[in-house]
Design a protein around this motif. Structure first.
Motif, PDB file in Angstrom:
ATOM      1  N   LYS A 128     -11.249  -6.099 -10.980  1.00 17.81           N
ATOM      2  CA  LYS A 128      -9.802  -6.180 -11.104  1.00 17.81           C
ATOM      3  C   LYS A 128      -9.451  -6.796 -12.450  1.00 17.81           C
ATOM      4  O   LYS A 128     -10.189  -7.589 -13.008  1.00 17.81           O
ATOM      5  CB  LYS A 128      -9.202  -7.013  -9.974  1.00 17.81           C
ATOM      6  CG  LYS A 128      -9.589  -6.542  -8.596  1.00 17.81           C
ATOM      7  CD  LYS A 128      -9.118  -5.147  -8.305  1.00 17.81           C
ATOM      8  CE  LYS A 128      -7.633  -5.114  -7.999  1.00 17.81           C
ATOM      9  NZ  LYS A 128      -7.171  -3.780  -7.603  1.00 17.81           N
ATOM     10  N   GLN A 135     -12.319  -4.571  -0.480  1.00 19.48           N
ATOM     11  CA  GLN A 135     -13.313  -3.540  -0.759  1.00 19.48           C
ATOM     12  C   GLN A 135     -13.877  -3.676  -2.171  1.00 19.48           C
ATOM     13  O   GLN A 135     -15.072  -3.435  -2.397  1.00 19.48           O
ATOM     14  CB  GLN A 135     -12.697  -2.159  -0.552  1.00 19.48           C
ATOM     15  CG  GLN A 135     -12.324  -1.889   0.901  1.00 19.48           C
ATOM     16  CD  GLN A 135     -11.926  -0.441   1.138  1.00 19.48           C
ATOM     17  OE1 GLN A 135     -12.406   0.457   0.462  1.00 19.48           O
ATOM     18  NE2 GLN A 135     -11.047  -0.230   2.107  1.00 19.48           N
ATOM     19  N   ALA A 136     -13.022  -4.069  -3.138  1.00 20.69           N
ATOM     20  CA  ALA A 136     -13.501  -4.274  -4.505  1.00 20.69           C
ATOM     21  C   ALA A 136     -14.558  -5.372  -4.545  1.00 20.69           C
ATOM     22  O   ALA A 136     -15.602  -5.234  -5.198  1.00 20.69           O
ATOM     23  CB  ALA A 136     -12.333  -4.626  -5.428  1.00 20.69           C
ATOM     24  N   GLY A 141       0.775  -1.228   0.000  1.00 22.52           N
ATOM     25  CA  GLY A 141       0.000   0.000   0.000  1.00 22.52           C
ATOM     26  C   GLY A 141       0.808   1.281   0.000  1.00 22.52           C
ATOM     27  O   GLY A 141       0.241   2.370  -0.106  1.00 22.52           O
ATOM     28  N   THR A 143     -16.368   3.125   2.285  1.00 25.01           N
ATOM     29  CA  THR A 143     -15.159   3.255   1.486  1.00 25.01           C
ATOM     30  C   THR A 143     -15.023   4.666   0.956  1.00 25.01           C
ATOM     31  O   THR A 143     -16.011   5.370   0.748  1.00 25.01           O
ATOM     32  CB  THR A 143     -15.185   2.273   0.307  1.00 25.01           C
ATOM     33  OG1 THR A 143     -16.338   2.566  -0.486  1.00 25.01           O
ATOM     34  CG2 THR A 143     -15.248   0.836   0.778  1.00 25.01           C
ATOM     35  N   ARG A 191     -13.541   5.350  -1.994  1.00 29.34           N
ATOM     36  CA  ARG A 191     -13.493   5.373  -3.438  1.00 29.34           C
ATOM     37  C   ARG A 191     -14.279   4.186  -3.977  1.00 29.34           C
ATOM     38  O   ARG A 191     -14.552   3.250  -3.253  1.00 29.34           O
ATOM     39  CB  ARG A 191     -12.045   5.315  -3.961  1.00 29.34           C
ATOM     40  CG  ARG A 191     -11.256   4.212  -3.340  1.00 29.34           C
ATOM     41  CD  ARG A 191      -9.838   4.133  -3.872  1.00 29.34           C
ATOM     42  NE  ARG A 191      -9.817   3.594  -5.220  1.00 29.34           N
ATOM     43  CZ  ARG A 191      -8.731   3.122  -5.801  1.00 29.34           C
ATOM     44  NH1 ARG A 191      -7.593   3.131  -5.164  1.00 29.34           N
ATOM     45  NH2 ARG A 191      -8.761   2.657  -7.021  1.00 29.34           N
ATOM     46  N   ASP A 221      -9.805  -3.477   5.165  1.00 27.00           N
ATOM     47  CA  ASP A 221      -9.356  -2.234   4.536  1.00 27.00           C
ATOM     48  C   ASP A 221      -8.593  -2.452   3.242  1.00 27.00           C
ATOM     49  O   ASP A 221      -8.292  -1.476   2.543  1.00 27.00           O
ATOM     50  CB  ASP A 221      -8.469  -1.444   5.505  1.00 27.00           C
ATOM     51  CG  ASP A 221      -9.257  -0.906   6.687  1.00 27.00           C
ATOM     52  OD1 ASP A 221     -10.472  -0.685   6.523  1.00 27.00           O
ATOM     53  OD2 ASP A 221      -8.657  -0.714   7.763  1.00 27.00           O
ATOM     54  N   HIS A 222      -8.246  -3.685   2.936  1.00 25.75           N
ATOM     55  CA  HIS A 222      -7.467  -3.928   1.718  1.00 25.75           C
ATOM     56  C   HIS A 222      -8.318  -3.624   0.488  1.00 25.75           C
ATOM     57  O   HIS A 222      -9.516  -3.902   0.457  1.00 25.75           O
ATOM     58  CB  HIS A 222      -6.978  -5.375   1.684  1.00 25.75           C
ATOM     59  CG  HIS A 222      -5.912  -5.619   0.663  1.00 25.75           C
ATOM     60  ND1 HIS A 222      -6.188  -5.816  -0.670  1.00 25.75           N
ATOM     61  CD2 HIS A 222      -4.556  -5.678   0.784  1.00 25.75           C
ATOM     62  CE1 HIS A 222      -5.052  -6.010  -1.329  1.00 25.75           C
ATOM     63  NE2 HIS A 222      -4.055  -5.926  -0.476  1.00 25.75           N
ATOM     64  N   GLU A 223      -7.688  -3.074  -0.553  1.00 25.17           N
ATOM     65  CA  GLU A 223      -8.446  -2.676  -1.735  1.00 25.17           C
ATOM     66  C   GLU A 223      -9.128  -3.861  -2.415  1.00 25.17           C
ATOM     67  O   GLU A 223     -10.211  -3.717  -2.993  1.00 25.17           O
ATOM     68  CB  GLU A 223      -7.538  -1.958  -2.742  1.00 25.17           C
ATOM     69  CG  GLU A 223      -6.418  -2.798  -3.301  1.00 25.17           C
ATOM     70  CD  GLU A 223      -5.626  -2.036  -4.357  1.00 25.17           C
ATOM     71  OE1 GLU A 223      -6.015  -0.900  -4.697  1.00 25.17           O
ATOM     72  OE2 GLU A 223      -4.623  -2.578  -4.854  1.00 25.17           O
ATOM     73  N   ASP A 224      -8.516  -5.040  -2.361  1.00 21.27           N
ATOM     74  CA  ASP A 224      -9.159  -6.199  -2.985  1.00 21.27           C
ATOM     75  C   ASP A 224     -10.425  -6.591  -2.241  1.00 21.27           C
ATOM     76  O   ASP A 224     -11.439  -6.947  -2.859  1.00 21.27           O
ATOM     77  CB  ASP A 224      -8.192  -7.385  -3.025  1.00 21.27           C
ATOM     78  CG  ASP A 224      -7.084  -7.213  -4.060  1.00 21.27           C
ATOM     79  OD1 ASP A 224      -7.090  -6.179  -4.762  1.00 21.27           O
ATOM     80  OD2 ASP A 224      -6.223  -8.100  -4.158  1.00 21.27           O
ATOM     81  N   PHE A 257     -14.495   0.992  -6.297  1.00 23.64           N
ATOM     82  CA  PHE A 257     -13.613  -0.008  -6.913  1.00 23.64           C
ATOM     83  C   PHE A 257     -14.372  -0.738  -8.007  1.00 23.64           C
ATOM     84  O   PHE A 257     -15.566  -0.952  -7.903  1.00 23.64           O
ATOM     85  CB  PHE A 257     -13.107  -0.999  -5.868  1.00 23.64           C
ATOM     86  CG  PHE A 257     -12.141  -0.373  -4.911  1.00 23.64           C
ATOM     87  CD1 PHE A 257     -10.782  -0.422  -5.149  1.00 23.64           C
ATOM     88  CD2 PHE A 257     -12.593   0.291  -3.786  1.00 23.64           C
ATOM     89  CE1 PHE A 257      -9.899   0.153  -4.267  1.00 23.64           C
ATOM     90  CE2 PHE A 257     -11.714   0.865  -2.897  1.00 23.64           C
ATOM     91  CZ  PHE A 257     -10.358   0.795  -3.156  1.00 23.64           C
TER      92      PHE A 257
END
Length: 409
Positions: free
Chosen positions: A407, A372-373, A176, A400, A402, A367-370, A404
């Motif tokens: 991927k 949250q995606a 991160g 969140t 933002r 909290d990891h972006e993956d 997402f």
């Protein structure tokens, strides 16, 4: 031969090593130290040419002969052990590569000392192996220590120092710290250019990794331009079927997907996956990376059925090779779940996404972006299914900052 390899002239090195090895073997036998040194360099050069599968038996032969004639702790045997672990990593056999690197590092520390350049070579390689297995904190810590020692022992511009700096930057990005990764990538690119030149493979690697970081920071036009240049240079220097060219292709396609240029991404990769299956094998991590990026382009082009076919294969292979909780396995499973829902297979798609999210929460954290995606994807699908209360409950669990999207790898 060492000069030829270091100066990125592997074809000439292979020709010279093959000639000398044949002549010296006839004169002195296959176990003579000079023959084994020649075999070692032949393995290096063969790998640098992109023939990873062909390099393995050469490197393995030198390792076995040195163990038998010199013993496990001889510096030449340890060099062959390092080379064997490195080729295992290039072939995607990360767990076995890690094991051999750990053993080699322990022996080199005992025999050569903590700050021998060869010991530091093993430490840098082990750090890279840890990153490949998702152990980014351990990789970062080892890379930081190794980089400090390499700068002191070999200097800022040595290829081993530069390579370790690039590996550290990759771990920072994965953890991160994208700003820190960018700073280190830019610094390393400048050093590579000044010491090795613009077309050296390590320089191109530095540019490619910097571009991937810039793409993550949203600087997509700049990243695309850099990656187009890298791919052009890789094709000119190494040919279209070299593993480094493949990597440049799927990195560029990833950047194109990010700006919704799906047709362009598809053009870049349409033949690459088949080439990788032939050159590297269908289970190789780079083959699976490219297949995943190609599936994202197909998804963007609304060819959901072909995207599903590719992703089902990728998920099955990654589960078997990396395990069900590896972040790349989960990313591919997430993409498959979204694609299934696009094909109106809501039950199968939501079940898969719910499983992915549960695993990501446990392994990566909320909290990891993956994570949250996947949460955002699942909530959107719940809404499409008319399950608004379920979607609201899901998104209310974590606000969140933002939005997402799917991927692409």
């Amino acid at each position: 031969m060492h000069f030829l390899i270091r100066s990125a002239q592997p074809r000439t090195a292979v020709e010279l090593a093959t000639t000398l090895r044949g002549a010296w073997t006839a004169q002195s036998g296959p176990d003579h130290p000079d023959v084994l040194t020649c075999t070692q360099y032949l393995g290096h050069a063969t790998s640098d040419l992109g023939d990873i599968r062909g390099a393995r038996p050469i490197i393995e032969d030198a390792f076995a002969r040195r163990r038998r004639t010199l013993g496990d702790d001889h510096p030449d045997t340890l060099q062959s052990a390092n080379d064997f672990a490195a080729i295992l990593s290039s072939l995607g056999e990360y767990r076995e590569s890690r094991r051999v690197h750990e053993e080699t590092l322990a022996r080199r520390r005992r025999v050569l000392g903590d700050e021998s350049p060869k010991t530091l070579e093993s430490a840098g390689n082990l750090a890279a192996a840890l990153a490949a297995l998702d152990e980014f904190v351990a990789s970062r810590d080892m890379s930081e220590d190794t980089l400090a020692r390499l700068r002191r022992v070999l200097g800022d511009g040595h290829p081993d120092t530069l390579r370790t700096a690039l590996n550290l930057a990759e771990s920072l990005r994965a953890l991160g710290d994208v700003t820190g990764a960018r700073r280190l990538h830019e610094e390393t690119r400048a050093r590579c250019r000044s010491t090795l030149g613009d077309d050296h493979p390590l320089t191109l690697d530095a540019v490619q990794r910097l571009a991937a970081t810039l793409n993550k920071l949203g600087k997509r036009r700049e990243a695309r331009s850099m990656l187009e240049d890298v791919l052009s240079r890789r094709r000119r220097a190494s040919g279209g079927d070299h593993p480094e060219t493949f990597e440049a292709a799927y990195t560029l396609a990833t950047a194109l997907n990010a700006v919704h240029e799906y047709e362009a991404a598809h053009r870049v990769l349409v033949d690459v996956v088949d080439q990788q299956r032939r050159v590297l094998g269908p289970d190789h991590p780079d083959t699976l990376h490219s297949a995943g990026v190609l599936s994202a382009a197909l998804h963007g082009l609304r060819d959901y059925e072909e995207a599903r076919r590719l992703l089902e294969d990728v998920v099955a292979r990654r589960r078997r090779i990396l395990g069900e909780d590896h972040h790349e396995t989960l990313m591919s499973a997430h993409n498959l779940g979204v694609t299934l829902c696009k094909l109106r297979s809501f039950e199968a798609g939501t079940k898969l996404l719910e499983d992915v999210r549960a695993r990501q929460r446990r392994v990566l954290g909320d909290d990891h972006e993956d994570t949250q995606a996947t949460t955002q994807s699942l909530a959107a699908i719940y809404r499409d299914m008319g399950l608004h209360r379920k979607a609201q409950k899901l998104t209310a669990m974590k606000t969140t900052k933002r939005r997402f999207t799917r991927k692409s790898r």
